[in-house]
Design a protein around this motif. Structure first.
Motif, PDB file in Angstrom:
ATOM      1  N   TYR A  38     159.276  28.585   2.044  1.00 10.72           N
ATOM      2  CA  TYR A  38     161.111  28.183   1.547  1.00 10.72           C
ATOM      3  C   TYR A  38     160.492  26.790   1.226  1.00 10.72           C
ATOM      4  CZ  TYR A  38     162.018  29.111   5.986  1.00 10.72           C
ATOM      5  OH  TYR A  38     161.764  30.378   7.510  1.00 10.72           O
ATOM      6  N   ASP A  39     159.317  26.049   0.428  1.00 12.24           N
ATOM      7  CA  ASP A  39     159.526  25.395  -0.492  1.00 12.24           C
ATOM      8  C   ASP A  39     159.320  26.165  -1.720  1.00 12.24           C
ATOM      9  OD1 ASP A  39     159.881  23.134   1.213  1.00 12.24           O
ATOM     10  OD2 ASP A  39     157.150  22.948   1.495  1.00 12.24           O
TER      11      ASP A  39
ATOM     12  N   SER B  71     157.564  27.774   6.535  1.00  9.76           N
ATOM     13  CA  SER B  71     157.611  26.422   6.141  1.00  9.76           C
ATOM     14  C   SER B  71     157.459  26.155   4.321  1.00  9.76           C
ATOM     15  CB  SER B  71     157.825  25.073   7.135  1.00  9.76           C
ATOM     16  OG  SER B  71     157.727  25.514   8.348  1.00  9.76           O
TER      17      SER B  71
ATOM     18  N   GLY C  20     162.874  29.829  -1.508  1.00 13.74           N
ATOM     19  CA  GLY C  20     164.539  28.384  -1.199  1.00 13.74           C
ATOM     20  C   GLY C  20     164.578  29.007   0.092  1.00 13.74           C
ATOM     21  N   ASP C  21     165.733  28.777   0.731  1.00 11.42           N
ATOM     22  CA  ASP C  21     166.148  28.697   2.124  1.00 11.42           C
ATOM     23  C   ASP C  21     166.403  30.367   3.230  1.00 11.42           C
ATOM     24  OD1 ASP C  21     166.385  26.407   1.411  1.00 11.42           O
ATOM     25  OD2 ASP C  21     168.954  26.104   1.341  1.00 11.42           O
ATOM     26  N   ASN C  22     165.892  31.363   1.544  1.00 13.49           N
ATOM     27  CA  ASN C  22     165.963  32.787   2.609  1.00 13.49           C
ATOM     28  C   ASN C  22     164.775  33.466   1.968  1.00 13.49           C
ATOM     29  OD1 ASN C  22     165.786  34.985   3.722  1.00 13.49           O
ATOM     30  ND2 ASN C  22     168.324  35.089   4.532  1.00 13.49           N
TER      31      ASN C  22
END
Length: 268
Positions: free
Chosen positions: A36-37, A33, A40-42
């Motif tokens: 992602y910060d 988690s 990025g998303d992937n």
């Protein structure tokens, strides 16, 4: 597995993988988690979206955030306790995340680590390594150990490496000057003798810091994200128990890197 049983196995070179422990899964999910910060998303495809310098800066920020996050530290402690670690008798050097980009990186922080034993730098026989992937690890994108060399001498740079010199440079902010972060093998075994580790998120590997190990050069199209930490059992240090030292020549014993996991005692 009890503390004593696990350590006895680790000190003779056994490689353990703990699987199916909910607190370990929660620890890894918390790190994912946070990734992602910053990435990025992937995160495994960050190399398709950002330059190498941008990835290096984002990864450094991610590492700093994790190191200073008390919630992450609590998740890690819970994971260790779940697999049998006695927190009241254990010291750790913190949670470290690594990002190894797909392909061959020119950046030292994003590329593979050369073959080494962590004990070449710390000189602590009772030191244990913990390693886990944040996303699935494959043989082409993982950590590799050289089990046959656990008690076999390997030529290395530990005699010339100076921990105090490294600290002086880091404290002075002389990051542009090249100085190795750790001693490495000067005559590394061939890759064909390596054991690449394939794990999935939620797995937690445990092995002696005296094991020779290295990063597998990432030849895939996915960036590798993993977490690692090192712990030391206080009772075993006092009793002089630990893995054999067959080739280390460290000048110092770096107990100052380790802090008590339950916070009662700050350090050794």
């Amino acid at each position: 597995m009890s503390e004593d049983e696990r350590n006895a196995k680790v000190y003779v070179g056994e490689i353990l993988v703990f699987r199916g422990f909910a607190p370990v899964a929660r620890f890894i999910e918390a790190l994912r988690s946070r990734s992602y910060d910053y990435l990025g998303d992937n995160p495994t495809l960050i190399h398709d979206r950002r330059t190498e310098d941008e990835i290096a800066r984002a990864s450094a920020a991610f590492r700093r955030a994790v190191r200073s996050d008390s919630a992450i530290a609590a998740y890690f402690n819970a994971a260790l306790a779940a697999v049998g670690v006695r927190l009241d008798d254990t010291y750790g050097d913190g949670v470290v995340v690594r990002v190894q980009t797909a392909g061959l990186s020119r950046n030292a922080t994003l590329g593979p680590l050369a073959a080494h034993r962590d004990t070449w730098g710390t000189n602590i026989a009772a030191q244990t390594n913990w390693w886990a992937p944040l996303f699935p690890a494959t043989p082409e994108r993982t950590l590799a150990l050289f089990p046959a060399y656990f008690d076999y001498a390997v030529a290395n740079s530990s005699a010339d490496w100076d921990f105090e010199e490294l600290l002086r440079r880091l404290k002075a902010g002389r990051t542009a000057e090249k100085y190795p972060l750790l001693p490495t093998a000067s005559d590394a075994p061939p890759r064909a003798e390596a054991l690449p580790i394939s794990l999935v998120p939620g797995d937690l590997m445990c092995f002696s810091s005296a094991h020779l190990h290295a990063s597998v050069p990432n030849t895939t199209d996915r960036t590798r994200l993993s977490v690692e930490s090192r712990t030391v059992n206080g009772t075993d240090v006092a009793a002089k128990r630990g893995a054999p030292d067959v080739d280390g020549s460290a000048r110092y014993t770096t107990y100052q890197l380790f802090r008590h996991l339950d916070g009662v005692v700050t350090k050794f």
